[in-house]
Design a protein around this motif. Structure first.
Motif, short mmCIF file in Angstrom:
data_model
loop_
_atom_site.label_atom_id
_atom_site.label_comp_id
_atom_site.label_asym_id
_atom_site.label_seq_id
_atom_site.Cartn_x
_atom_site.Cartn_y
_atom_site.Cartn_z
N VAL A 70 0.83 -1.21 0.00
CA VAL A 70 0.00 0.00 0.00
C VAL A 70 0.87 1.26 0.00
CG1 VAL A 70 -1.67 1.32 1.38
CG2 VAL A 70 -1.97 -1.15 1.07
N ILE A 71 1.89 1.28 0.84
CA ILE A 71 2.75 2.46 0.94
C ILE A 71 3.50 2.71 -0.36
CG2 ILE A 71 4.81 3.38 2.08
CD1 ILE A 71 3.70 2.06 4.68
N VAL A 72 4.10 1.67 -0.93
CA VAL A 72 4.85 1.85 -2.18
C VAL A 72 3.93 2.38 -3.27
CG1 VAL A 72 6.04 0.62 -4.04
CG2 VAL A 72 6.66 0.18 -1.68
N TYR A 73 2.76 1.81 -3.39
CA TYR A 73 1.86 2.24 -4.46
C TYR A 73 1.37 3.67 -4.25
CZ TYR A 73 -1.91 2.35 -7.81
OH TYR A 73 -2.72 2.71 -8.86
N PHE A 74 0.85 3.97 -3.08
CA PHE A 74 0.24 5.28 -2.88
C PHE A 74 1.24 6.41 -2.70
CE2 PHE A 74 -3.51 2.65 -1.93
CZ PHE A 74 -4.39 3.24 -2.82
N VAL A 75 2.36 6.17 -2.06
CA VAL A 75 3.37 7.23 -1.94
C VAL A 75 3.96 7.55 -3.31
CG1 VAL A 75 5.63 7.82 -0.96
CG2 VAL A 75 3.88 6.78 0.49
N SER A 76 4.09 6.54 -4.15
CA SER A 76 4.63 6.77 -5.50
C SER A 76 3.70 7.63 -6.34
CB SER A 76 4.90 5.44 -6.20
OG SER A 76 5.87 4.72 -5.49
N LEU A 77 2.43 7.64 -6.03
CA LEU A 77 1.48 8.49 -6.77
C LEU A 77 1.75 9.98 -6.55
CD1 LEU A 77 -1.89 6.58 -6.18
CD2 LEU A 77 -0.49 6.62 -8.25
N PHE A 78 2.42 10.32 -5.45
CA PHE A 78 2.72 11.72 -5.17
C PHE A 78 3.85 12.26 -6.05
CE2 PHE A 78 0.57 10.58 -1.22
CZ PHE A 78 -0.33 11.64 -1.12
N PHE A 79 4.62 11.38 -6.66
CA PHE A 79 5.69 11.80 -7.56
C PHE A 79 5.15 11.80 -8.99
CE2 PHE A 79 8.03 9.40 -4.16
CZ PHE A 79 8.51 10.53 -3.50
N VAL A 80 5.13 12.96 -9.60
CA VAL A 80 4.53 13.12 -10.92
C VAL A 80 5.23 12.26 -11.96
CG1 VAL A 80 4.01 14.79 -12.75
CG2 VAL A 80 3.79 15.46 -10.36
#
Length: 118
Positions: A70-80
């Protein structure tokens, strides 16, 4: 505390390695996997403090896998410019879980998971 120090180094390196070996995990900037790894290290350490002790090895390991995905997927969404698919997040979490199994064994066998009476 030693577990956190180990995780601060291991988690970012593991996320960086996963971005190099998995085609569906892409971080164009070296700071991106490091940031994701530090967030993972802090959250994994907090989960270990709460959950990990003798008898909860597998519960802690499965919880780490789910949280890492969950963290890898959702935190990566913050990087354009970053691109991580759900499959890439699962593969990265699997790699992270492998390192966590080693760390959990070490922490339990060394007695570092024993909670002192407050």
């Amino acid at each position: 505390m030693l577990g956190l120090i180990v995780k601060i180094f291991v988690c970012p390196i593991t996320v960086l390695i996963s971005s190099l070996i998995f085609p569906n995990v892409y971080y164009p900037n070296i700071l991106q996997p490091i940031i994701v790894g530090v967030i993972l290290a802090i959250s994994a350490h907090m989960m270990e403090v709460v959950i990990l002790k003798r008898g909860t090895f597998w519960l802690s390991t499965v919880t780490d896998f789910v949280a890492a995905s969950v963290i890898v997927y959702f935190v990566s969404l913050f990087f354009v410019t970053a691109s991580v698919t759900i499959g890439g997040a699962l593969l990265t979490a699997l790699l992270l879980t492998f390192t966590e199994v080693i760390q959990h064994n070490w922490l339990i066998k060394s007695g570092r998971t024993e909670k002192s009476p407050a």
